[in-house]
Design a protein around this motif. Structure first.
Motif, short mmCIF file in Angstrom:
data_model
loop_
_atom_site.label_atom_id
_atom_site.label_comp_id
_atom_site.label_asym_id
_atom_site.label_seq_id
_atom_site.Cartn_x
_atom_site.Cartn_y
_atom_site.Cartn_z
N THR A 1 0.86 -1.18 0.00
CA THR A 1 0.00 0.00 0.00
C THR A 1 0.90 1.23 0.00
N ALA A 2 0.51 2.26 -0.73
CA ALA A 2 1.32 3.48 -0.80
C ALA A 2 0.74 4.59 0.06
N ASN A 3 -0.23 4.26 0.90
CA ASN A 3 -0.86 5.24 1.78
C ASN A 3 -0.35 5.02 3.20
N ASP A 4 0.21 6.07 3.81
CA ASP A 4 0.83 5.93 5.14
C ASP A 4 -0.13 5.41 6.19
N ALA A 5 -1.33 5.98 6.25
CA ALA A 5 -2.28 5.57 7.28
C ALA A 5 -2.71 4.12 7.07
N HIS A 6 -2.91 3.73 5.84
CA HIS A 6 -3.29 2.35 5.54
C HIS A 6 -2.13 1.40 5.85
N TYR A 7 -0.91 1.82 5.54
CA TYR A 7 0.27 1.01 5.86
C TYR A 7 0.32 0.69 7.35
N ARG A 8 0.02 1.68 8.18
CA ARG A 8 0.05 1.49 9.63
C ARG A 8 -0.98 0.46 10.09
N LYS A 9 -2.08 0.32 9.37
CA LYS A 9 -3.10 -0.67 9.73
C LYS A 9 -2.63 -2.09 9.45
N LEU A 10 -1.64 -2.24 8.56
CA LEU A 10 -1.22 -3.56 8.08
C LEU A 10 0.13 -4.00 8.64
#
Length: 268
Positions: free
Chosen positions: A164-173
């Motif tokens: 994922t290239a989205n920081d907030a989404h990366y943190r969820k994963l």
């Protein structure tokens, strides 16, 4: 005004808001048909109807990382761990060569046992034994110096999905010790060193949105990798996402069409 998918076909140099609008067309049968038609047209220009096969050697499932979606994450006590020896890896190459494979992909978890010296030795032996074959590595985040050593040993390509290239989404994963900025820097380091680079992402991973998918497309457009791998998210029973729904195959196919149009030459 033309539909967004027609505008994309005419000029795929889209911004994030454009991509969000385009992704919303994924359930429009006419948009799906037109994008698929154009993607096939482009693919036949560059690759015809050829199918390129790769020999994947999954040589270790030990991993020092703890990505929340992954079955071989370090905190999964139920994973049956294994490592192939150097001789077993070379035997796989011998067998694969006899079967007609001309690309070998060494893929595994981020296993500290396979340090730079071991990996360099393995790559050098494959390169010496099969000089007409491409060697691809897919072993995760390393330092610039490590990537340089592997490249000089004979590795040609490197697969490193950004997921994922989205920081907030990366943190969820991913756990806190991991960083999207580091992941992206690895991909740019690999390009700078001369590798053919592969990136990619999961489709339908937990909390993914049209906006986060648009970030993935923007990043691929900026990175211009030589290879892109995407696929639907599949929940693993030994992770915190075990009860999450699988990713959508139709959306994955829609995005494959989009990526082919956006990156005509890419190995997809």
């Amino acid at each position: 005004m033309k539909p967004v998918y027609e505008r994309f076909i005419e000029n795929p140099d889209f911004t994030k808001p454009d991509f969000v609008e385009l992704i919303k067309c994924a359930e429009d049968p006419e948009a799906v048909r037109r994008l698929k038609e154009e993607a096939v047209r482009i693919r036949e220009i560059y690759y015809g109807k050829k199918v390129f096969t790769r020999g994947l050697i999954e040589f270790t499932n030990y991993c020092k990382n703890d990505c929340y979606y992954c079955g071989i994450r370090r905190s999964n006590p139920n994973a049956k761990r294994y490592r192939l020896t150097e001789d077993e890896i070379l035997a796989c190459c011998e067998n694969g060569y006899e079967l007609g494979f001309r690309t070998f992909v060494l893929q595994g978890g981020e296993d500290p046992y396979y340090n730079d010296d071991r990996m360099v030795d393995i790559v050098q032996k494959i390169h010496a034994g099969y000089p007409d074959c491409a060697i691809t590595l897919s072993i995760g985040e390393k330092s610039y110096e490590s990537y340089r050593k592997f490249y000089e040993a004979g590795a040609d390509r490197y697969l490193l999905r950004h997921e994922t290239a989205n920081d907030a989404h990366y943190r969820k994963l991913h756990p806190e010790e991991m960083s999207l900025a580091v992941r992206k820097q690895c991909l740019y380091d690999l390009k700078e060193l001369g590798y053919q680079v592969g990136a990619g992402f999961m489709v339908g991973s937990p909390e993914q949105t049209e906006e986060t998918l648009a970030d993935d497309l923007v990043f691929l457009k900026e990175l211009e990798p030589q290879m892109v791998g995407i696929g639907p998210f599949i929940p693993h029973h030994d992770t915190m996402f075990a009860e999450e729904p699988s990713g959508s195959v139709p959306l994955t196919l829609f995005l494959l069409s989009v990526i082919r149009i956006m990156l005509p030459h890419v190995l997809l």
